[in-house]
Write a protein that holds these residues in place. Structure first.
Motif, PDB file in Angstrom:
ATOM      1  N   ASP A  38      56.153  19.189  26.977  1.00  0.00           N
ATOM      2  CA  ASP A  38      57.363  19.244  26.147  1.00  0.00           C
ATOM      3  C   ASP A  38      58.346  18.178  26.619  1.00  0.00           C
ATOM      4  OD1 ASP A  38      59.843  19.884  24.958  1.00  0.00           O
ATOM      5  OD2 ASP A  38      59.317  22.008  24.829  1.00  0.00           O
ATOM      6  N   ALA A  39      58.446  17.086  25.857  1.00  0.00           N
ATOM      7  CA  ALA A  39      59.323  15.985  26.238  1.00  0.00           C
ATOM      8  C   ALA A  39      60.792  16.402  26.242  1.00  0.00           C
ATOM      9  CB  ALA A  39      59.125  14.802  25.290  1.00  0.00           C
ATOM     10  N   GLY A  40      61.159  17.338  25.360  1.00  0.00           N
ATOM     11  CA  GLY A  40      62.544  17.790  25.311  1.00  0.00           C
ATOM     12  C   GLY A  40      62.955  18.513  26.579  1.00  0.00           C
ATOM     13  N   ARG A  41      62.069  19.362  27.099  1.00  0.00           N
ATOM     14  CA  ARG A  41      62.367  20.061  28.352  1.00  0.00           C
ATOM     15  C   ARG A  41      62.446  19.077  29.512  1.00  0.00           C
ATOM     16  NH1 ARG A  41      61.731  25.627  28.387  1.00  0.00           N
ATOM     17  NH2 ARG A  41      61.032  25.651  30.552  1.00  0.00           N
ATOM     18  N   LEU A  42      61.570  18.085  29.512  1.00  0.00           N
ATOM     19  CA  LEU A  42      61.641  17.064  30.560  1.00  0.00           C
ATOM     20  C   LEU A  42      62.985  16.342  30.532  1.00  0.00           C
ATOM     21  CD1 LEU A  42      58.121  15.343  30.528  1.00  0.00           C
ATOM     22  CD2 LEU A  42      59.143  16.634  32.399  1.00  0.00           C
ATOM     23  N   ALA A  43      63.443  15.991  29.349  1.00  0.00           N
ATOM     24  CA  ALA A  43      64.722  15.279  29.228  1.00  0.00           C
ATOM     25  C   ALA A  43      65.872  16.133  29.755  1.00  0.00           C
ATOM     26  CB  ALA A  43      64.969  14.888  27.767  1.00  0.00           C
ATOM     27  N   ALA A  44      65.824  17.431  29.487  1.00  0.00           N
ATOM     28  CA  ALA A  44      66.885  18.325  29.953  1.00  0.00           C
ATOM     29  C   ALA A  44      66.901  18.410  31.475  1.00  0.00           C
ATOM     30  CB  ALA A  44      66.696  19.717  29.346  1.00  0.00           C
ATOM     31  N   ILE A  45      65.736  18.577  32.099  1.00  0.00           N
ATOM     32  CA  ILE A  45      65.674  18.686  33.556  1.00  0.00           C
ATOM     33  C   ILE A  45      66.014  17.350  34.207  1.00  0.00           C
ATOM     34  CG2 ILE A  45      64.144  19.129  35.511  1.00  0.00           C
ATOM     35  CD1 ILE A  45      65.135  21.626  33.920  1.00  0.00           C
ATOM     36  N   GLU A  46      65.621  16.261  33.581  1.00  0.00           N
ATOM     37  CA  GLU A  46      65.992  14.938  34.094  1.00  0.00           C
ATOM     38  C   GLU A  46      67.510  14.772  34.088  1.00  0.00           C
ATOM     39  OE1 GLU A  46      64.470  10.318  33.552  1.00  0.00           O
ATOM     40  OE2 GLU A  46      64.424  11.678  31.821  1.00  0.00           O
ATOM     41  N   ALA A  47      68.164  15.305  33.062  1.00  0.00           N
ATOM     42  CA  ALA A  47      69.626  15.231  33.001  1.00  0.00           C
ATOM     43  C   ALA A  47      70.268  16.058  34.114  1.00  0.00           C
ATOM     44  CB  ALA A  47      70.123  15.722  31.637  1.00  0.00           C
ATOM     45  N   HIS A 274      66.362  33.744  25.028  1.00  0.00           N
ATOM     46  CA  HIS A 274      67.589  33.414  24.318  1.00  0.00           C
ATOM     47  C   HIS A 274      68.469  32.482  25.147  1.00  0.00           C
ATOM     48  CE1 HIS A 274      66.936  37.431  22.040  1.00  0.00           C
ATOM     49  NE2 HIS A 274      66.359  36.439  21.430  1.00  0.00           N
ATOM     50  N   GLN A 275      68.521  32.725  26.451  1.00  0.00           N
ATOM     51  CA  GLN A 275      69.302  31.854  27.324  1.00  0.00           C
ATOM     52  C   GLN A 275      68.766  30.426  27.277  1.00  0.00           C
ATOM     53  OE1 GLN A 275      68.418  31.351  31.465  1.00  0.00           O
ATOM     54  NE2 GLN A 275      70.451  32.089  32.069  1.00  0.00           N
ATOM     55  N   GLN A 276      67.446  30.275  27.444  1.00  0.00           N
ATOM     56  CA  GLN A 276      66.880  28.933  27.547  1.00  0.00           C
ATOM     57  C   GLN A 276      66.844  28.215  26.196  1.00  0.00           C
ATOM     58  OE1 GLN A 276      63.401  28.343  29.881  1.00  0.00           O
ATOM     59  NE2 GLN A 276      64.146  29.557  31.583  1.00  0.00           N
ATOM     60  N   SER A 277      66.680  28.967  25.117  1.00  0.00           N
ATOM     61  CA  SER A 277      66.670  28.342  23.790  1.00  0.00           C
ATOM     62  C   SER A 277      67.985  27.638  23.501  1.00  0.00           C
ATOM     63  CB  SER A 277      66.394  29.400  22.709  1.00  0.00           C
ATOM     64  OG  SER A 277      65.104  29.942  22.857  1.00  0.00           O
ATOM     65  N   ALA A 278      69.072  28.215  23.986  1.00  0.00           N
ATOM     66  CA  ALA A 278      70.381  27.581  23.811  1.00  0.00           C
ATOM     67  C   ALA A 278      70.652  26.549  24.901  1.00  0.00           C
ATOM     68  CB  ALA A 278      71.472  28.647  23.817  1.00  0.00           C
ATOM     69  N   LEU A 279      70.142  26.825  26.113  1.00  0.00           N
ATOM     70  CA  LEU A 279      70.492  25.985  27.261  1.00  0.00           C
ATOM     71  C   LEU A 279      69.836  24.610  27.224  1.00  0.00           C
ATOM     72  CD1 LEU A 279      71.833  25.789  30.089  1.00  0.00           C
ATOM     73  CD2 LEU A 279      69.674  26.672  31.022  1.00  0.00           C
ATOM     74  N   TYR A 280      68.540  24.544  26.969  1.00  0.00           N
ATOM     75  CA  TYR A 280      67.830  23.268  27.104  1.00  0.00           C
ATOM     76  C   TYR A 280      68.369  22.174  26.185  1.00  0.00           C
ATOM     77  CZ  TYR A 280      64.311  24.228  30.644  1.00  0.00           C
ATOM     78  OH  TYR A 280      63.681  24.458  31.843  1.00  0.00           O
ATOM     79  N   PRO A 281      68.612  22.439  24.897  1.00  0.00           N
ATOM     80  CA  PRO A 281      69.203  21.383  24.062  1.00  0.00           C
ATOM     81  C   PRO A 281      70.572  20.947  24.565  1.00  0.00           C
ATOM     82  CG  PRO A 281      68.269  23.111  22.698  1.00  0.00           C
ATOM     83  CD  PRO A 281      68.271  23.635  24.098  1.00  0.00           C
ATOM     84  N   HIS A 288      78.214  17.587  32.064  1.00  0.00           N
ATOM     85  CA  HIS A 288      78.073  18.195  33.393  1.00  0.00           C
ATOM     86  C   HIS A 288      76.836  19.090  33.370  1.00  0.00           C
ATOM     87  CE1 HIS A 288      81.983  16.597  34.383  1.00  0.00           C
ATOM     88  NE2 HIS A 288      82.508  17.207  33.320  1.00  0.00           N
ATOM     89  N   ALA A 289      75.676  18.463  33.273  1.00  0.00           N
ATOM     90  CA  ALA A 289      74.431  19.208  33.099  1.00  0.00           C
ATOM     91  C   ALA A 289      74.110  20.089  34.297  1.00  0.00           C
ATOM     92  CB  ALA A 289      73.272  18.239  32.835  1.00  0.00           C
ATOM     93  N   PHE A 290      74.375  19.588  35.504  1.00  0.00           N
ATOM     94  CA  PHE A 290      74.047  20.382  36.683  1.00  0.00           C
ATOM     95  C   PHE A 290      74.886  21.656  36.733  1.00  0.00           C
ATOM     96  CE2 PHE A 290      75.046  21.657  41.053  1.00  0.00           C
ATOM     97  CZ  PHE A 290      73.775  22.016  41.478  1.00  0.00           C
ATOM     98  N   GLU A 291      76.167  21.546  36.481  1.00  0.00           N
ATOM     99  CA  GLU A 291      77.044  22.724  36.510  1.00  0.00           C
ATOM    100  C   GLU A 291      76.610  23.748  35.473  1.00  0.00           C
ATOM    101  OE1 GLU A 291      81.782  23.718  35.716  1.00  0.00           O
ATOM    102  OE2 GLU A 291      81.162  21.686  36.253  1.00  0.00           O
ATOM    103  N   LEU A 292      76.216  23.288  34.294  1.00  0.00           N
ATOM    104  CA  LEU A 292      75.757  24.186  33.235  1.00  0.00           C
ATOM    105  C   LEU A 292      74.467  24.875  33.657  1.00  0.00           C
ATOM    106  CD1 LEU A 292      76.154  25.196  30.313  1.00  0.00           C
ATOM    107  CD2 LEU A 292      74.871  23.186  29.544  1.00  0.00           C
ATOM    108  N   TRP A 293      73.543  24.106  34.208  1.00  0.00           N
ATOM    109  CA  TRP A 293      72.261  24.675  34.669  1.00  0.00           C
ATOM    110  C   TRP A 293      72.469  25.673  35.807  1.00  0.00           C
ATOM    111  CZ3 TRP A 293      70.372  24.138  39.656  1.00  0.00           C
ATOM    112  CH2 TRP A 293      69.077  24.651  39.876  1.00  0.00           C
ATOM    113  N   ASP A 294      73.325  25.327  36.761  1.00  0.00           N
ATOM    114  CA  ASP A 294      73.514  26.189  37.927  1.00  0.00           C
ATOM    115  C   ASP A 294      74.144  27.524  37.525  1.00  0.00           C
ATOM    116  OD1 ASP A 294      73.103  26.409  40.770  1.00  0.00           O
ATOM    117  OD2 ASP A 294      75.280  26.415  40.983  1.00  0.00           O
ATOM    118  N   GLY A 295      75.056  27.498  36.579  1.00  0.00           N
ATOM    119  CA  GLY A 295      75.628  28.753  36.096  1.00  0.00           C
ATOM    120  C   GLY A 295      74.574  29.632  35.435  1.00  0.00           C
ATOM    121  N   ALA A 296      73.688  28.997  34.667  1.00  0.00           N
ATOM    122  CA  ALA A 296      72.598  29.746  34.032  1.00  0.00           C
ATOM    123  C   ALA A 296      71.633  30.280  35.080  1.00  0.00           C
ATOM    124  CB  ALA A 296      71.869  28.845  33.043  1.00  0.00           C
TER     125      ALA A 296
END
Length: 465
Positions: A38-47, A274-281, A288-296
């Motif tokens: 899934d290229a979209g998930r890769l892009a999110a984690i790379e961010a 539901h969390q990840q469906s909204a989070l990854y995009p 501030h991708a890291f702060e958003l990810w860490d809160g999740a």
């Protein structure tokens, strides 16, 4: 060193990257390859990784890829943490069982068998690809159900595959801290632990030679400081004479756990989906991708095993901080790479064994289980691999449950390896949380409806039930 992560778009991958940038694992990896379909998930984690605060240490070069051959070529180590069917699949794993009045949980019972029927074929494909493109690489497997998947891969990779989970090691270290005798990381002196993945017991805790576990079980206040102490209660623990892995809650309190899951507004799988469906995009474009990810991540950790906790009970800060799976995996990797031996609780074949002390003549790590059965026990890890340390023979109730669940695991592996639908039905029917041929057929039929790809497993040799 080149480390490839299969499932590189996974939610926990930033924890691996963070551990590689500072602390005891800094400098261990030069190149980190994140592979995912899934290229979209890769892009999110790379961010998320790109937005991490500087750690002050060396940072590996990060490469992302959706090409398996490209990702594996030149790899020295492979971590695998894949989830075929994604989080939507987890919802079905849980819901099909719940709709039949059974426990609906990701790795325990019916849901775990369904998960294995999807994950084992994909992991076998990965193992075969490793044999072609990086035959000297080690595979450190996170993919659940970890013990069952590791056993399925052993015929392909032999000793080059090691299964990991942080729940057993976490239990041991929490218990050691509770008795005032914390263990040095990478050592398990005096620790006795036997079991299968998500099905094990700490039966001895003697870092200085004297077993401190009986005193812990008799100390109500000390037990209350442990998540497992609060989960099982002192009365049960004194009867058992040991500390069970937290997942045994689903065996010892099945009705209570099932009712608690039913009472929740949504299953754990649905909540994460539901969390990840909204989070990854959002991650891919967040400033501030890291702060958003860490809160999740913290919210997700807070919900772990929520059905087993009393209302209002909060997880400890140490449980919410992360540092579980990735530290176990990186400790294994460092030891395999010549960074010094380490003792860790891992999923490996029951033999050959590393005898010790009074168990110097042991032929298997867990007496009563076959030599080729993958078990979860303390191991010594060196550049030659991970050898299990001999353990005491489990008492009757513990061994019987292990033997029962191991039979289920082997039927599941057989169903995939030989395309035998009847073996899959048998696995469901034989599980101690199911125990019915009729339910076994209903479960498999329900999972086939939820996952049409399962029908592709049953080849011309399959026999209908």
């Amino acid at each position: 060193m080149r480390l490839m992560i299969a499932g590189g778009g996974g939610f926990r991958v930033p924890l691996v990257y963070r551990a590689l940038c500072a602390g005891p694992f800094a400098g261990l990896v030069d190149e980190l390859v994140l592979y995912d379909v899934d290229a979209g998930r890769l892009a999110a984690i790379e961010a998320v990784i790109g937005d991490m605060p500087p750690a002050g240490g060396s940072t590996p070069v990060v490469v992302v890829s959706t090409d398996l051959r490209e990702a594996l070529t030149g790899a020295d180590m492979v971590f695998a943490a894949i989830r075929p069917g994604g989080t939507a699949g987890r919802i079905a794993d849980e819901r099909v069982a719940l709709d039949l009045g059974l426990l609906g949980q990701e790795t325990t019972g019916a849901g775990g068998i369904s998960y294995a029927l999807r994950s084992i074929p994909r992991m076998l494909e990965l193992a075969e690809a490793m044999r072609r493109h990086c035959p000297e690489a080690w595979l450190i497997n996170f993919t659940n159900p970890a013990g069952m998947v590791t056993e399925a891969l052993e015929p392909v990779l032999g000793r080059k595959v090691i299964g990991i989970c942080d729940s057993a090691g976490g239990l041991v270290h929490r218990a050691a801290r509770a008795v005032g005798a914390p263990l040095t990381e990478g050592t398990l002196d005096g620790v006795g632990y036997f079991g299968l993945n998500h099905l094990g017991w700490l039966y001895r805790l003697a870092p200085g030679g004297q077993d401190l576990l009986p005193g812990l079980l008799s100390d109500h206040a000390a037990l209350e400081s442990l998540e497992e102490g609060r989960l099982f209660g002192q009365h049960t623990l004194l009867q058992l004479g040991c500390l069970p892995n937290e997942y045994l809650y689903y065996y010892y309190q099945t009705a209570q756990a099932t009712d608690a899951i039913r009472r929740q507004q949504e299953t754990r799988g649905a909540s994460i989906h539901h969390q990840q469906s909204a989070l990854y995009p959002a991650l891919a474009k967040a400033p501030h991708a890291f702060e958003l990810w860490d809160g999740a991540r913290r919210a997700r950790e807070e919900g772990y095993l929520a059905e087993a906790r009393t209302r209002g009970e909060q997880r400890d800060e140490s449980d919410l901080a992360g540092g579980g799976y990735e530290r176990v995996a990186l400790s294994v990797m460092r030891a395999l790479s010549g960074g010094g031996s380490a003792q860790l609780i891992l999923n490996v074949p029951n033999a050959p064994v590393l005898p010790s002390g009074a168990l110097a003549t042991a032929e298997v790590a867990v007496p009563g289980l076959p030599p080729d059965a993958v078990v979860e026990v303390p191991c010594e890890v060196t550049p030659d691999g991970a050898l299990p340390l001999a353990q005491a023979r489990p008492g009757g109730q513990f061994l019987t449950l292990m033997q029962h669940v191991k039979e289920v695991e082997r039927l599941t592996i057989r169903a995939v390896a030989h395309g035998e639908r009847s073996a899959a039905v048998g696995a469901f029917a034989a599980h101690p949380l199911i125990g019915s041929a009729e339910l076994g057929e209903l479960l498999l039929t329900g999972y086939e409806a939820a996952f049409p790809e399962l029908a592709q497993l049953w080849g011309p040799k399959a026999s209908d039930t």
